[in-house]
Design a protein around this motif. Structure first.
Motif, PDB file in Angstrom:
ATOM      1  N   ALA A   1       6.953  -3.735  -6.413  1.00  7.05           N
ATOM      2  CA  ALA A   1       5.546  -3.977  -6.721  1.00  7.05           C
ATOM      3  C   ALA A   1       5.070  -5.300  -6.133  1.00  7.05           C
ATOM      4  N   ALA A   2       5.939  -6.308  -6.146  1.00  6.04           N
ATOM      5  CA  ALA A   2       5.575  -7.603  -5.556  1.00  6.04           C
ATOM      6  C   ALA A   2       5.310  -7.457  -4.063  1.00  6.04           C
ATOM      7  N   VAL A   3       6.174  -6.700  -3.374  1.00  7.19           N
ATOM      8  CA  VAL A   3       5.968  -6.462  -1.942  1.00  7.19           C
ATOM      9  C   VAL A   3       4.696  -5.652  -1.720  1.00  7.19           C
ATOM     10  N   GLY A   4       4.481  -4.616  -2.554  1.00  2.08           N
ATOM     11  CA  GLY A   4       3.281  -3.800  -2.436  1.00  2.08           C
ATOM     12  C   GLY A   4       2.018  -4.603  -2.648  1.00  2.08           C
ATOM     13  N   ALA A   5       2.049  -5.495  -3.636  1.00  3.28           N
ATOM     14  CA  ALA A   5       0.881  -6.333  -3.904  1.00  3.28           C
ATOM     15  C   ALA A   5       0.614  -7.290  -2.750  1.00  3.28           C
ATOM     16  N   LEU A   6       1.693  -7.782  -2.127  1.00  2.13           N
ATOM     17  CA  LEU A   6       1.538  -8.728  -1.030  1.00  2.13           C
ATOM     18  C   LEU A   6       0.842  -8.086   0.172  1.00  2.13           C
ATOM     19  N   GLY A   7       1.163  -6.804   0.443  1.00  2.00           N
ATOM     20  CA  GLY A   7       0.537  -6.115   1.565  1.00  2.00           C
ATOM     21  C   GLY A   7      -0.739  -5.398   1.212  1.00  2.00           C
ATOM     22  N   ALA A   8      -1.088  -5.364  -0.081  1.00  2.00           N
ATOM     23  CA  ALA A   8      -2.242  -4.583  -0.520  1.00  2.00           C
ATOM     24  C   ALA A   8      -3.565  -5.149  -0.013  1.00  2.00           C
ATOM     25  N   GLY A   9      -3.662  -6.476   0.089  1.00  2.00           N
ATOM     26  CA  GLY A   9      -4.894  -7.082   0.570  1.00  2.00           C
ATOM     27  C   GLY A   9      -5.229  -6.630   1.977  1.00  2.00           C
ATOM     28  N   TRP A  10      -4.240  -6.667   2.864  1.00  2.40           N
ATOM     29  CA  TRP A  10      -4.461  -6.243   4.246  1.00  2.40           C
ATOM     30  C   TRP A  10      -4.779  -4.749   4.311  1.00  2.40           C
TER      31      TRP A  10
ATOM     32  N   PHE B   1      14.947   3.850  -4.992  1.00  7.03           N
ATOM     33  CA  PHE B   1      13.750   4.637  -5.294  1.00  7.03           C
ATOM     34  C   PHE B   1      12.869   3.955  -6.330  1.00  7.03           C
ATOM     35  N   ARG B   2      13.469   3.110  -7.186  1.00  5.90           N
ATOM     36  CA  ARG B   2      12.636   2.297  -8.076  1.00  5.90           C
ATOM     37  C   ARG B   2      11.814   1.286  -7.273  1.00  5.90           C
ATOM     38  N   VAL B   3      12.392   0.763  -6.198  1.00  2.00           N
ATOM     39  CA  VAL B   3      11.630  -0.112  -5.309  1.00  2.00           C
ATOM     40  C   VAL B   3      10.474   0.660  -4.672  1.00  2.00           C
ATOM     41  N   ILE B   4      10.728   1.910  -4.234  1.00  2.00           N
ATOM     42  CA  ILE B   4       9.676   2.738  -3.640  1.00  2.00           C
ATOM     43  C   ILE B   4       8.548   2.956  -4.645  1.00  2.00           C
ATOM     44  N   MET B   5       8.918   3.284  -5.875  1.00  2.00           N
ATOM     45  CA  MET B   5       7.900   3.430  -6.917  1.00  2.00           C
ATOM     46  C   MET B   5       7.125   2.124  -7.099  1.00  2.00           C
ATOM     47  N   GLY B   6       7.841   1.015  -7.032  1.00  2.00           N
ATOM     48  CA  GLY B   6       7.194  -0.282  -7.180  1.00  2.00           C
ATOM     49  C   GLY B   6       6.179  -0.565  -6.086  1.00  2.00           C
ATOM     50  N   LEU B   7       6.478  -0.134  -4.869  1.00  2.00           N
ATOM     51  CA  LEU B   7       5.505  -0.318  -3.779  1.00  2.00           C
ATOM     52  C   LEU B   7       4.172   0.332  -4.134  1.00  2.00           C
TER      53      LEU B   7
ATOM     54  N   VAL C   1       3.101   1.042  -7.190  1.00  2.00           N
ATOM     55  CA  VAL C   1       2.522   0.341  -8.333  1.00  2.00           C
ATOM     56  C   VAL C   1       1.814  -0.938  -7.877  1.00  2.00           C
ATOM     57  N   GLY C   2       2.472  -1.720  -7.009  1.00  2.00           N
ATOM     58  CA  GLY C   2       1.873  -2.962  -6.534  1.00  2.00           C
ATOM     59  C   GLY C   2       0.607  -2.731  -5.735  1.00  2.00           C
ATOM     60  N   LEU C   3       0.634  -1.723  -4.866  1.00  2.00           N
ATOM     61  CA  LEU C   3      -0.553  -1.392  -4.071  1.00  2.00           C
ATOM     62  C   LEU C   3      -1.693  -0.952  -4.974  1.00  2.00           C
ATOM     63  N   SER C   4      -1.391  -0.108  -5.951  1.00  2.00           N
ATOM     64  CA  SER C   4      -2.425   0.414  -6.844  1.00  2.00           C
ATOM     65  C   SER C   4      -2.954  -0.665  -7.794  1.00  2.00           C
ATOM     66  N   ALA C   5      -2.060  -1.543  -8.263  1.00  2.00           N
ATOM     67  CA  ALA C   5      -2.472  -2.597  -9.191  1.00  2.00           C
ATOM     68  C   ALA C   5      -3.457  -3.556  -8.536  1.00  2.00           C
ATOM     69  N   PHE C   6      -3.346  -3.729  -7.221  1.00  2.00           N
ATOM     70  CA  PHE C   6      -4.315  -4.547  -6.490  1.00  2.00           C
ATOM     71  C   PHE C   6      -5.595  -3.762  -6.222  1.00  2.00           C
ATOM     72  N   THR C   7      -5.446  -2.538  -5.715  1.00  2.00           N
ATOM     73  CA  THR C   7      -6.574  -1.805  -5.158  1.00  2.00           C
ATOM     74  C   THR C   7      -7.470  -1.193  -6.224  1.00  2.00           C
TER      75      THR C   7
END
Length: 472
Positions: free
Chosen positions: A76-85, A122-128, A130-136
Motif C-alpha cells: 500500500a505504501a508503494v501504491g500510494a507513492l505512485g498514485a499521485g502520478w 500476493f498480500r503486497v499485490i493487494m496492498g498496491l 489498497v494504496g492506489l485506491s486510498a489516494f484516488t
C-alpha cells in the motif's frame, strides 16, 4: 414545445414527485467510488480470521505472521507513492479501474498461495491496490462533491472501509468452522469484480478534465451533478483559476515554508490515525480476545461484533462532519479512545478471571472502535483532502497517504512483539498515551474546515496564517 419548455416540464415533474435526480445521482456515484474503501476493508479484515489457520498450515513463526499482516501495508505504501502520478496522468477514474483489477488479482492470488513467501507476495499485490485506491478515491470524491457535501462524501470512503471490515469478519466467522482460510481470502474477488464493472460507469473528475483541456466535458459533468447551472459555472471558473498555477509540489517543498507546514500537518494527521491503535484490533482481535480468555469460536463472533460497531459508528461521522465540524468530533474521538485503551490496560493488568471481566473487555474494545470510527477514521482523509494547496496537492496527499501505510505497517509488524516484550497491558497503556497526546495536537494544529472553500483556505495558508486558523 421547445427544448426550454421540455426542460422546465421535466424539472416540474421531478419536483412534484419529490424525487431529486441530481442528489440521487451524486449518492450513486459516491457509493460506487467509495467501493474502493469496501475492498480495502475486506483486505484489512480478512487477515484477522485467516492468520491462525494459515499459520498452522504452513508453520509460520510469530515474525512471519507479523510480516504476512504487514506485507499488505508495504504494498500500500508503494501504491500510494505512485498514485499521485497515476491519478494525474491516467485520471482519477482510470486509476480506480486499475486498482479494481489489481484487487481481483491479489484476492485470487492469496486464495491460491502455496507458501508463506507466496502469501506475502500476493498480500503486497493487494496492498498496491489498497494504496492506489486510498489516494484516488477520496481525491475523486472531494472533486465530485459540492462544498456543502464534501465532508460527508469523503467520509463515505472510510464508511465503506468499515463495511468491508465487517463483511470480512462475518465471512471469517462463517469459514472458521471449517478452517477454510483460502475461501476467507477468495471471497473478496467477487466484490472486487463488481467494483471493476461499476467504476467504468463513473463520470470523469471535472477538475481532471479541465487539467487535460477538456473543458466542454467538464462543464457537462458539472451540469449533471449540480442543481443550479450558475453554481456549476462558478465551480468551473474557480477550478480554472486554481489551475492557472501548475503542479510544482517538489519545487514548493524546497522553496515554500507554508507548503511544508501543510505537508507536515497531513503527515501528522495520518500518523495520528494509525498510532491511535485501531489496526491492532482489526488485524489481531482474535489474539487480543485470546488474552482475555475467550475460546476460538467466541473470539470470531466477538471480532464480528467489533466490526459491526466499527461500521455503525462511522455513520456518526458521515452525519455530523458537516454539522458539528471536524475538530469537535476529533476531540471526542481521541478522548474516548484514550479512556477506552487505559481502562482495557488496567483490566488486563489485573487479570480477567471471570465472565464479567471478559465481557467488560469486549465492551471496552467496542467503545474504542466507536471513538475511532466516528472521528479519526474518516476525518483524517477529509482533512488531508482539504488542507493542501493546489500547486502541491498531488504531492501533499500522496505523502500523507504514504505516511498512513508506513505507520500502519510499523504497527502491524510490531504489535505481537510489543505484547511479548512489554506485556499486553503495557502495550495498551502505550496506545492510551498516544491518544491523549493527540487531543493536544488537535487543539494546537488542526484547523476547522467545515463549510470552507478550498480556495480560501489555500490563500490563508500561503499568506502565513497559523494552521489552526486556516478555517473557521
Amino acid at each position: 414545445m421547445n427544448a426550454q419548455t421540455d426542460q422546465s416540464t421535466i424539472t416540474q415533474d421531478v419536483d412534484s414527485t419529490g424525487f431529486d435526480a441530481t442528489n440521487f445521482k451524486m449518492i450513486v456515484i459516491g457509493v460506487v467510488a467509495a467501493l474502493a474503501g469496501l475492498m480495502s476493508g475486506l483486505d484489512i479484515g480478512v487477515v484477522a480470521g485467516a492468520l491462525d489457520f494459515f499459520a498452522k498450515r504452513y508453520h509460520a513463526s510469530m515474525l512471519a505472521q507479523e510480516w504476512v499482516v504487514s506485507a499488505m501495508m508495504a504494498g500500500a505504501a508503494v501504491g500510494a507513492l505512485g498514485a499521485g502520478w497515476l491519478s494525474h496522468s491516467l485520471g482519477r477514474k482510470r486509476s480506480l479501474i486499475l486498482g479494481a483489477a489489481v484487487f481481483v488479482v491479489g484476492s485470487v492470488g492469496c486464495a491460491l498461495c502455496w507458501s508463506v513467501p507466496s502469501m506475502m507476495f500476493f498480500r503486497v499485490i493487494m496492498g498496491l491496490a489498497v494504496g492506489l485506491s486510498a489516494f484516488t478515491a477520496p481525491l475523486y470524491l472531494s472533486e465530485i462533491a459540492s462544498e456543502e457535501t464534501r465532508g460527508a462524501m469523503v467520509s463515505t470512503y472510510q464508511l465503506m472501509v468499515t463495511v468491508g471490515i465487517f463483511i470480512a469478519f462475518l465471512s471469517n466467522t462463517y469459514f472458521s468452522y471449517s478452517g477454510d482460510w483460502r475461501w476467507m481470502f477468495g471471497v473478496a474477488a467477487i466484490p472486487a469484480a463488481l467494483f471493476l464493472v461499476g467504476v467504468t460507469f463513473l463520470p470523469y473528475s471535472p477538475r481532471w478534465l479541465i487539467i487535460q483541456g477538456r473543458h466542454k466535458e467538464a462543464r457537462e459533468v458539472l451540469l449533471s451533478l449540480r442543481d443550479d447551472p450558475l453554481v456549476a459555472a462558478q465551480e468551473i471558473r474557480a477550478i480554472r483559476e486554481q489551475l492557472e498555477v501548475k503542479q510544482h509540489g517538489m519545487q514548493l517543498l524546497r522553496e515554500n515554508p507554508n507548503f511544508r507546514r501543510s505537508l507536515a500537518l497531513g503527515v501528522m494527521l495520518q500518523a495520528m490515525q494509525q498510532l491511535a491503535g485501531i489496526n491492532i484490533i482489526m488485524y489481531y482481535a482474535p489474539h487480543i480476545l485470546e488474552k482475555a480468555g475467550f475460546d476460538a469460536t467466541s473470539q470470531m463472533w466477538c471480532t464480528a461484533i467489533i466490526g459491526l460497531v466499527n461500521m455503525l459508528a462511522t455513520f456518526i461521522a458521515v452525519g455530523l462532519v458537516d454539522k458539528w465540524g471536524r475538530k469537535p468530533i476529533l476531540y471526542i474521538g481521541f478522548t474516548v479512545m484514550a479512556l477506552g485503551m487505559a481502562a482495557l490496560a488496567t483490566l488486563l493488568a489485573h487479570g480477567m478471571n471471570s465472565q464479567a471481566s471478559q465481557l467488560l473487555a469486549v465492551f471496552l474494545l467496542l467503545i474504542f472502535c466507536t471513538g475511532f470510527a466516528m472521528s479519526a477514521g474518516p476525518l483524517m482523509w477529509v482533512l488531508c483532502s482539504e488542507i493542501q494547496p493546489m500547486q502541491g496537492r498531488d504531492l501533499g496527499i500522496a505523502l500523507s497517504t504514504l505516511t498512513n501505510w508506513v505507520t500502519n505497517m510499523i504497527v502491524g509488524a510490531s504489535f505481537l512483539t510489543l505484547m511479548t516484550t512489554i506485556g499486553t497491558a503495557g502495550t495498551f497503556w502505550l496506545f492510551a498515551a498516544f491518544n491523549a497526546v493527540f487531543v493536544v495536537l488537535t487543539y494546537l494544529f488542526v484547523p476547522e474546515t467545515k463549510g470552507m472553500s478550498l480556495d480560501v483556505m489555500e490563500k490563508r495558508l500561503l499568506s502565513g496564517t497559523k494552521l489552526r486558523e486556516l478555517g473557521r
